[in-house]
Design an enzyme around this catalytic site. Sequence first.
Site, short mmCIF file in Angstrom:
data_model
loop_
_atom_site.label_atom_id
_atom_site.label_comp_id
_atom_site.label_asym_id
_atom_site.label_seq_id
_atom_site.Cartn_x
_atom_site.Cartn_y
_atom_site.Cartn_z
N GLU A 322 0.82 -1.19 0.00
CA GLU A 322 0.00 0.00 0.00
C GLU A 322 0.87 1.26 0.00
OE1 GLU A 322 -4.04 0.15 1.90
OE2 GLU A 322 -2.99 1.47 3.28
N HIS A 351 8.01 -27.66 1.90
CA HIS A 351 7.06 -28.61 1.32
C HIS A 351 5.97 -27.90 0.51
CE1 HIS A 351 8.86 -31.79 3.81
NE2 HIS A 351 8.96 -30.84 4.72
N LYS A 455 -12.94 1.99 -2.97
CA LYS A 455 -14.08 2.27 -2.08
C LYS A 455 -15.18 3.00 -2.84
CE LYS A 455 -11.40 2.57 2.22
NZ LYS A 455 -10.96 3.47 3.31
#
Length: 530
Positions: A322, A351, A455
């Site tokens: 950000e 793994h 937003k």
Amino acid sequence: MINSTLWNRYKSNLCSCPEIGLSLDISRMKFNDVYFSNFESQIQKMFNSMTALEHGGIANPDEDRMVGHYWLRNSKLAPNAELRTEIENCLAKITAFTNSVHTGKIYAASGKPFTNILIIGIGGSALGPQFVADALATSSDPIKPWFLDNTDPDGIDRVISQIGDRLSQTLTIVISKSGSTKETRNGMLEAKAAYRKAGLDFSRHAVAITGNDSELDRVAKTEGWIERFPMWDWVGGRTSVLSAVGLLPAALQAVDIIAMLEGARKCDEITRCTDIRKNPAALMALMWNYATNGRGEKDMVLLPYKDRLLLFSRYLQQLLMESLGKELDLDGKVVCQGLSVYGNKGSTDQHAYVQQLREGVPNFFVTFIEVLQDREGTSMQVEDGITSGDFLFGFLQGTRKALYDNGRESMTISVNRIDAATIGALIALFERAVGFYATLININAYHQPGVEAGKKAATAVIALQIDVVSVLNGSSSALTADQVATAIKQPEEAETVYTILRHLAANPDRGIDVTTGKDVSEWTFRIKTT
């Protein structure tokens, strides 16, 4: 490269910081001997910009704001007496409130002590507190933390059901600077409903951390919540973990927040050093610049070899991505900057994706985090003379070597142990590195226009949904997405209209029936008939 040469390179490139129990090894980054000297002017600018920021300069020019998260752990740095007093008063208030909760002076409506906290926030209002809570949790914590960090109804139900009957002894902390963040608002409303369903008065279990006179602040004041704590404009969400946002939940959990602040303060002192060889944050920023050509051309893979640091990569994703992911630089030039971060933990990574790291696309560099202390107390031997911790150490060193041998670069942060001071130091280290690197690549690390754009787009979808439902309510027949889009005079939004209708129809309580067709353009929707 023979081992003796590597040893010499290690010795000459190890930045050791015993004051905070931390060292940074950059010897496995393949920069040449003149790399640092080539950036002398940028390095000086980097330090000058940081000094100006700490002295109260406008470090976020887009919003004409100071950036003061460094003052949180050393209030003497604040540019005026008023800010110093606010910081000190907030810390004193956190301490007093925590003591009152722990001693039972502040208690639940039932008269019983609080044994749980439910933290409601999103982004920096959740990621930092979650990381600290997980990293420093113990079996003797007096209060257990829970989090609502999304607006996912199923996720909310899951957390509330896990709390169960303990909701009556749960203190809820709602965190939102503006007080109008929709995800946090939704979580608060859902929590209120859960308390109400349990026959509990939410206001007698609620605390707000928010901006002065924000929407949330006014709600908390009007409803008589237990307490309100400040969030300041000069502290961004992603750098707020050492403000009330992170300190209050941590203190309630019984984390030593004074030690955490002290670890951060000491790291700040070390990372003000203008000798870059003694400054781990400056070295990291320069290594990011080297590894990515200053353009974000490679990702940073974070591999902490400690379970307690599992959430560190998630926390750093926001802090770095950000802060650094920007379309424009400070001169208004399109640069599309950034530094992608991902990671899990060692030796789980052995793994999972280390196979690709060693032999796949070389589009990354690695930051290992090594914790020297295996555990508190004595370790059993799983083989003759060998403990589980020895294996963890061996896997880290083996992975580091295997990657280097195949041309993959890495640096290693080593810390003595995981405690509150170390967590504070790690937070401060990366915060400072982000600030330094932002100066190197000439971007504003302290705004987030892309987040705000998202937003606004989400708000537009919600407004569109209201119009879509209104059209269906006024129609006596089933309609396609195209027909609805035309009816609201937005035919170009037919796809969004379709996705809205499909979502509503998938939830029976929303009252929308769907008839599917061979093609999505043939699907029809109508209000359910009773």
